[in-house]
Design an enzyme around this catalytic site. Structure first.
Site, short mmCIF file in Angstrom:
data_model
loop_
_atom_site.label_atom_id
_atom_site.label_comp_id
_atom_site.label_asym_id
_atom_site.label_seq_id
_atom_site.Cartn_x
_atom_site.Cartn_y
_atom_site.Cartn_z
N GLU A 3 29.45 -56.65 -2.31
CA GLU A 3 29.91 -57.82 -1.53
C GLU A 3 30.54 -58.89 -2.42
O GLU A 3 31.36 -59.68 -1.94
CB GLU A 3 28.74 -58.41 -0.73
CG GLU A 3 28.30 -57.51 0.42
CD GLU A 3 27.11 -58.07 1.18
OE1 GLU A 3 26.24 -58.70 0.55
OE2 GLU A 3 27.05 -57.88 2.41
N ASP A 41 34.51 -54.14 8.16
CA ASP A 41 33.69 -55.34 8.34
C ASP A 41 33.97 -56.36 7.22
O ASP A 41 34.03 -57.56 7.47
CB ASP A 41 32.19 -54.97 8.38
CG ASP A 41 31.78 -54.06 7.21
OD1 ASP A 41 32.66 -53.43 6.59
OD2 ASP A 41 30.57 -53.99 6.91
N TYR A 72 50.25 -41.27 11.82
CA TYR A 72 50.86 -42.45 11.21
C TYR A 72 52.01 -42.06 10.29
O TYR A 72 51.98 -41.03 9.62
CB TYR A 72 49.81 -43.23 10.40
CG TYR A 72 48.69 -43.80 11.25
CD1 TYR A 72 48.86 -44.00 12.63
CD2 TYR A 72 47.49 -44.16 10.69
CE1 TYR A 72 47.84 -44.54 13.40
CE2 TYR A 72 46.47 -44.71 11.46
CZ TYR A 72 46.65 -44.88 12.80
OH TYR A 72 45.65 -45.42 13.56
N HIS A 79 30.25 -48.98 10.08
CA HIS A 79 31.38 -49.52 9.33
C HIS A 79 31.43 -48.82 7.97
O HIS A 79 31.03 -49.38 6.95
CB HIS A 79 31.27 -51.04 9.17
CG HIS A 79 32.01 -51.78 10.22
ND1 HIS A 79 33.38 -51.72 10.34
CD2 HIS A 79 31.58 -52.56 11.23
CE1 HIS A 79 33.77 -52.45 11.37
NE2 HIS A 79 32.71 -52.97 11.94
#
Ligand code: ZN
Ligand code: ZN
Length: 415
Positions: free
Chosen positions: A396, A125, A319, A120
């Site tokens: 985090e 995540d 894209y 990841h």
């Protein structure tokens, strides 16, 4: 580039006075242990592409027991959860992408990938964990919601068209009426932790790959006049393509064309039969995208013809341009300032030339992609290992701000 806001400048005092957001940041903080635990669990078991059964199962488990209608995808491992507010009203869509990258992790984290050469490395995540906690936060505030929330958990962002496939499977009508607004957050290791950035209009580029095959006639390197050497023709194309960009495209219309691979021949004394160029084109508007793709074929054919070679051009469409709705982007940034504090909202000075398949959602729904900074503590953002690096680290603690913003955006849309 001007600043986004069409709304009055937001202040923390405004947040304090706005009862809709009371306790939202504190609620997101209370959920932080749960957010971190899910992020780490997903991080340990990354999956690539459209088939992400382990990630899908973790999301479904994390939503278990919440008052949501949960559907899983047919052709891909998506999860769509719908929350009905207390009263009928518009729909809002919040997206998290779920997929990882084919990369061997070298972070040394205790919860590093246990899935071999899969990692990841783009922070998806963290997106999964943030959106799951936002769902929990909004379920607690269901009484304040006038309308419905679609939580879109999407596989296959990293080049697999996952968002388009989910649109084909009906994500935009999963709550009845199509969404009135949409938000996707993307974490980034190279901007200040906990700070939201976005901008009106184009925020990420179109991305199309191309292959040019130059066909000559092979022969002996010592007698090039008896062969038809495709190598000088291919080399001339590299320069001609860059010249085409600067002479044919406005300097105010950013465009990138990169040849990432050139291949021809086997050894010094052989003129090869053919040469191949492989590259990518990035633009910030659909007309420019079409123009560059047409023009690159024309330039390569004509340069090839000047060398007596034939040329085959193949375009692999990627894209489209990711275009934020001006008003929604402004509202998201104002909400970040109001709910998270003025220091946590910064207008983004210019678009990024990377691509993002949330573009497909934004073609259908007025919405915005926004970035959430997560440079680890003690590291300068410019020094941090970037997304897609095998050593990338995300702070985090930034996630609680993302959770609060997702929830605030839904509450604000469904007031
Ligand atoms: Zn990525
Ligand atoms: Zn990404």
């Amino acid at each position: 580039m001007g600043i986004i806001s069409r709304h009055p400048p937001a202040t923390t005092a405004a947040a304090a006075q706005d009862p809709r957001f009371d306790g939202l940041v504190e609620g997101a903080r209370m959920l932080q242990p749960r957010t971190v635990a899910l992020r780490r669990a997903v991080h340990r078991h990354p999956e690539v592409g459209l088939r992400l059964p382990a990630t899908q199962a973790q999301i479904v488990r994390a939503l278990d027991g919440l008052p949501l209608r949960v559907h899983t995808g047919v052709g891909l491992s998506s999860v769509v959860a719908v929350l009905d507010g207390a009263r009928p009203g518009p729909t809002v869509l919040l997206r998290a992408d779920m997929d990882a990258l084919p990369l061997t992790e070298r972070t040394g984290l205790p919860f590093a990938s246990e899935s071999g050469a899969v990692m990841h490395a783009c922070g998806h995540d963290t997106h999964v964990a943030m959106l799951t906690s936002a769902a929990r936060l909004l379920c607690d505030r269901r009484d304040a919601l006038v309308g419905r929330v679609i939580f879109m958990f999407q596989p296959g962002e990293e080049g697999y068209d996952g968002a388009r496939l989910m649109i084909d499977e009906g994500v935009l009508t999963s709550a009845g009426r199509p969404p009135a607004a949409a938000l996707a957050l993307h974490i980034t290791a190279t901007s200040k932790s906990g700070v939201i950035t976005t901008r009106p209009g184009p925020i990420m580029a179109s991305s199309d790959d191309f292959t040019v095959r130059v066909v000559g006639r092979g022969g002996h390197s010592a007698m090039p006049h008896e062969a038809l050497d495709p190598v000088p023709a291919a080399a001339a194309m590299v320069g001609a393509l860059q010249t085409m960009l600067t002479r044919r495209i406005s300097v105010h219309d950013p465009t990138v064309l990169t040849i990432g691979r050139i291949s021809a021949g086997t050894t010094a004394n052989i003129i090869p039969q053919d040469a191949t160029l492989t590259g990518t084109v990035r633009t910030l508007s659909e007309p420019t995208r079409r123009f560059v793709l047409d023009e690159l074929a024309t330039v390569c054919r004509h340069v090839g013809a000047a060398h007596g070679c034939t040329v085959e051009v193949a375009i692999e469409p990627g894209y489209p341009v990711t275009v934020n709705d001006d008003a929604v982007a402004g509202r998201a940034l104002d909400l970040a300032a109001t709910v998270l504090g003025p220091r946590r909202a910064e207008p983004m000075p210019h678009p990024l030339m990377g691509a993002e398949d949330f573009a497909y959602v934004l073609r259908e729904v007025p919405g915005t992609l926004a970035f959430l900074g997560a440079t680890p503590p003690g590291v300068e953002p410019s020094e941090a290992a970037p997304n897609h690096s095998d050593q990338v680290l995300f702070d985090e603690s930034a996630m609680e701000h993302g959770v609060a913003l997702y929830a605030a955006f839904a509450l604000d849309t469904l007031r």
